[in-house]
Design a protein around this motif. Structure first.
Motif, PDB file in Angstrom:
ATOM      1  N   VAL A  50       0.845  -1.197   0.000  1.00  0.00           N
ATOM      2  CA  VAL A  50       0.000   0.000   0.000  1.00  0.00           C
ATOM      3  C   VAL A  50       0.879   1.245   0.000  1.00  0.00           C
ATOM      4  CG1 VAL A  50      -1.761   1.326   1.231  1.00  0.00           C
ATOM      5  CG2 VAL A  50      -1.834  -1.177   1.264  1.00  0.00           C
ATOM      6  N   PHE A  51       0.624   2.136  -0.962  1.00  0.00           N
ATOM      7  CA  PHE A  51       1.235   3.460  -0.989  1.00  0.00           C
ATOM      8  C   PHE A  51       0.126   4.482  -0.745  1.00  0.00           C
ATOM      9  CE2 PHE A  51       4.112   0.866  -3.480  1.00  0.00           C
ATOM     10  CZ  PHE A  51       5.369   1.314  -3.108  1.00  0.00           C
ATOM     11  N   GLY A  52       0.217   5.209   0.374  1.00  0.00           N
ATOM     12  CA  GLY A  52      -0.807   6.206   0.692  1.00  0.00           C
ATOM     13  C   GLY A  52      -0.669   7.484  -0.094  1.00  0.00           C
ATOM     14  N   GLY A  53       0.478   7.691  -0.738  1.00  0.00           N
ATOM     15  CA  GLY A  53       0.713   8.872  -1.559  1.00  0.00           C
ATOM     16  C   GLY A  53       1.195   8.484  -2.937  1.00  0.00           C
ATOM     17  N   GLY A  54       1.814   9.431  -3.623  1.00  0.00           N
ATOM     18  CA  GLY A  54       2.323   9.177  -4.958  1.00  0.00           C
ATOM     19  C   GLY A  54       3.706   8.557  -4.930  1.00  0.00           C
ATOM     20  N   ILE A  55       4.164   8.140  -6.104  1.00  0.00           N
ATOM     21  CA  ILE A  55       5.498   7.552  -6.261  1.00  0.00           C
ATOM     22  C   ILE A  55       6.207   8.308  -7.382  1.00  0.00           C
ATOM     23  CG2 ILE A  55       6.822   5.479  -6.743  1.00  0.00           C
ATOM     24  CD1 ILE A  55       4.347   3.837  -5.982  1.00  0.00           C
ATOM     25  N   ASN A  56       7.388   8.849  -7.072  1.00  0.00           N
ATOM     26  CA  ASN A  56       8.144   9.608  -8.060  1.00  0.00           C
ATOM     27  C   ASN A  56       9.618   9.261  -7.992  1.00  0.00           C
ATOM     28  OD1 ASN A  56       6.202  11.765  -9.272  1.00  0.00           O
ATOM     29  ND2 ASN A  56       5.767  11.789  -7.077  1.00  0.00           N
ATOM     30  N   SER A  57      10.310   9.450  -9.104  1.00  0.00           N
ATOM     31  CA  SER A  57      11.760   9.332  -9.111  1.00  0.00           C
ATOM     32  C   SER A  57      12.385  10.617  -8.582  1.00  0.00           C
ATOM     33  CB  SER A  57      12.274   9.072 -10.528  1.00  0.00           C
ATOM     34  OG  SER A  57      11.815   7.833 -11.023  1.00  0.00           O
ATOM     35  N   ASP A  58      13.658  10.511  -8.157  1.00  0.00           N
ATOM     36  CA  ASP A  58      14.409  11.708  -7.822  1.00  0.00           C
ATOM     37  C   ASP A  58      14.846  12.371  -9.126  1.00  0.00           C
ATOM     38  OD1 ASP A  58      16.339   9.953  -8.707  1.00  0.00           O
ATOM     39  OD2 ASP A  58      17.510   9.936  -6.859  1.00  0.00           O
ATOM     40  N   SER A  77      -2.195   7.817  -4.991  1.00  0.00           N
ATOM     41  CA  SER A  77      -1.971   9.063  -5.727  1.00  0.00           C
ATOM     42  C   SER A  77      -1.185   8.748  -6.996  1.00  0.00           C
ATOM     43  CB  SER A  77      -1.223  10.074  -4.854  1.00  0.00           C
ATOM     44  OG  SER A  77      -2.034  10.539  -3.794  1.00  0.00           O
ATOM     45  N   PRO A  78      -1.066   9.701  -7.912  1.00  0.00           N
ATOM     46  CA  PRO A  78      -0.426   9.402  -9.196  1.00  0.00           C
ATOM     47  C   PRO A  78       1.025   8.943  -9.077  1.00  0.00           C
ATOM     48  CG  PRO A  78      -1.721  11.402  -9.374  1.00  0.00           C
ATOM     49  CD  PRO A  78      -1.693  11.035  -7.914  1.00  0.00           C
ATOM     50  N   ILE A  79       1.430   8.129 -10.032  1.00  0.00           N
ATOM     51  CA  ILE A  79       2.798   7.657 -10.175  1.00  0.00           C
ATOM     52  C   ILE A  79       3.505   8.522 -11.215  1.00  0.00           C
ATOM     53  CG2 ILE A  79       4.245   5.723 -10.927  1.00  0.00           C
ATOM     54  CD1 ILE A  79       1.941   3.860 -10.024  1.00  0.00           C
ATOM     55  N   GLY A  80       4.692   9.018 -10.881  1.00  0.00           N
ATOM     56  CA  GLY A  80       5.459   9.795 -11.848  1.00  0.00           C
ATOM     57  C   GLY A  80       4.896  11.158 -12.157  1.00  0.00           C
ATOM     58  N   ASN A  81       4.157  11.735 -11.233  1.00  0.00           N
ATOM     59  CA  ASN A  81       3.517  13.025 -11.483  1.00  0.00           C
ATOM     60  C   ASN A  81       4.524  14.171 -11.467  1.00  0.00           C
ATOM     61  OD1 ASN A  81       1.300  14.764 -11.912  1.00  0.00           O
ATOM     62  ND2 ASN A  81       1.208  15.226  -9.732  1.00  0.00           N
ATOM     63  N   LEU A  98      -5.025   1.748  -8.912  1.00  0.00           N
ATOM     64  CA  LEU A  98      -4.163   2.868  -9.283  1.00  0.00           C
ATOM     65  C   LEU A  98      -4.946   4.167  -9.312  1.00  0.00           C
ATOM     66  CD1 LEU A  98      -2.162   1.231 -12.223  1.00  0.00           C
ATOM     67  CD2 LEU A  98      -1.524   1.358  -9.806  1.00  0.00           C
ATOM     68  N   SER A  99      -4.212   5.275  -9.168  1.00  0.00           N
ATOM     69  CA  SER A  99      -4.850   6.596  -9.127  1.00  0.00           C
ATOM     70  C   SER A  99      -4.179   7.575 -10.075  1.00  0.00           C
ATOM     71  CB  SER A  99      -4.828   7.142  -7.692  1.00  0.00           C
ATOM     72  OG  SER A  99      -5.530   6.289  -6.818  1.00  0.00           O
ATOM     73  N   GLY A 100      -3.697   7.061 -11.195  1.00  0.00           N
ATOM     74  CA  GLY A 100      -3.111   7.910 -12.219  1.00  0.00           C
ATOM     75  C   GLY A 100      -1.639   7.652 -12.423  1.00  0.00           C
ATOM     76  N   ILE A 101      -1.171   7.979 -13.628  1.00  0.00           N
ATOM     77  CA  ILE A 101       0.243   7.914 -13.991  1.00  0.00           C
ATOM     78  C   ILE A 101       0.570   9.194 -14.742  1.00  0.00           C
ATOM     79  CG2 ILE A 101       2.011   6.691 -15.315  1.00  0.00           C
ATOM     80  CD1 ILE A 101       0.345   4.133 -14.990  1.00  0.00           C
ATOM     81  N   GLY A 102       1.551   9.937 -14.241  1.00  0.00           N
ATOM     82  CA  GLY A 102       1.876  11.201 -14.881  1.00  0.00           C
ATOM     83  C   GLY A 102       0.772  12.224 -14.660  1.00  0.00           C
ATOM     84  N   GLY A 103       0.576  13.058 -15.658  1.00  0.00           N
ATOM     85  CA  GLY A 103      -0.436  14.108 -15.571  1.00  0.00           C
ATOM     86  C   GLY A 103      -0.401  14.922 -16.846  1.00  0.00           C
ATOM     87  N   THR A 104       0.152  16.132 -16.767  1.00  0.00           N
ATOM     88  CA  THR A 104       0.297  16.943 -17.972  1.00  0.00           C
ATOM     89  C   THR A 104       1.441  16.443 -18.845  1.00  0.00           C
ATOM     90  OG1 THR A 104       1.709  18.501 -16.757  1.00  0.00           O
ATOM     91  CG2 THR A 104      -0.655  18.984 -16.855  1.00  0.00           C
TER      92      THR A 104
END
Length: 204
Positions: A50-58, A77-81, A98-104
């Motif tokens: 479980v991830f309660g927030g998003g996941i992003n790279s540095d 939350s979105p992944i890679g936002n 899932l709750s999204g990948i990326g965004g704009t």
């Protein structure tokens, strides 16, 4: 590598730079946002992730593999936002939400592969934007309006049925593969496909 027999719980935001493995009694939960500072694999023995927030790279694109066996995997939350991943694989046969990948912009520059062969895949409202192939290997439930985009000549493949009373939009310069019915149980409120071609009831 972190290898433990019990649960792993990160309260708040977390930066992860190594693989994580737990035994049959250990689940993994991160309550806040997650930053990947290396390529990461997280694996449980049929326990939830479980991830309660998003996941992003540095500042560098990182790959992520998640595997929970027959248990569920949830990303709230979105992944890679804000920091795109190089690739994404979510294995296992349990429910994947899932709750999204990326965004704009693209959230994953490489291919994504989402499991859920038995439990299915729940797509919450949002954009699902990548720069390469999108593969969904389970029945999909639309829990909100979904805007799916591939920025390039790459396929989008649904191996299972697609249901849910929300809008689904798919855009790709490649081929859209639909191997089972859309709206056979619960019809989407709308379905649009901007693509090079569509193949129905065929494997990719």
């Amino acid at each position: 590598e972190v290898n433990v027999a019990g649960n792993i719980l990160y309260t708040g935001n977390a930066s992860i730079g190594s693989d994580i493995t737990t035994s049959s009694t250990g689940r993994v939960e991160i309550t806040g946002d997650t930053t990947l500072i290396a390529d990461v694999r997280i694996q449980t023995d049929n326990q939830s992730i479980v991830f309660g927030g998003g996941i992003n790279s540095d500042g560098n694109e990182r790959s992520l593999i998640l595997s929970s066996g027959i248990a569920s995997t949830t990303v709230a939350s979105p992944i890679g936002n804000t920091g795109s991943l190089s690739s994404l694989e979510i294995g296992g046969s349990g429910v994947i939400a899932l709750s999204g990948i990326g965004g704009t912009s693209s959230g994953v520059t490489g291919a994504i592969s989402i499991g859920g062969a038995i439990g299915g895949i729940t797509l919450n409202s949002g954009a699902y934007v990548t720069s390469n192939e999108q593969l969904y290997s389970g029945a999909i439930t639309l829990a909100g309006d979904v805007d799916m985009q591939v920025l390039g000549n790459y396929p989008v493949t649904f191996t299972g049925a697609v249901n849910g009373g929300h809008a689904l939009s798919v855009a790709t310069e490649g081929t859209l593969y639909l191997t089972q019915a859309v709206g056979g149980t619960v019809r989407p409120s709308s379905f649009s496909a901007d693509r090079k071609s569509t193949r129905l009831n065929s494997s990719h």
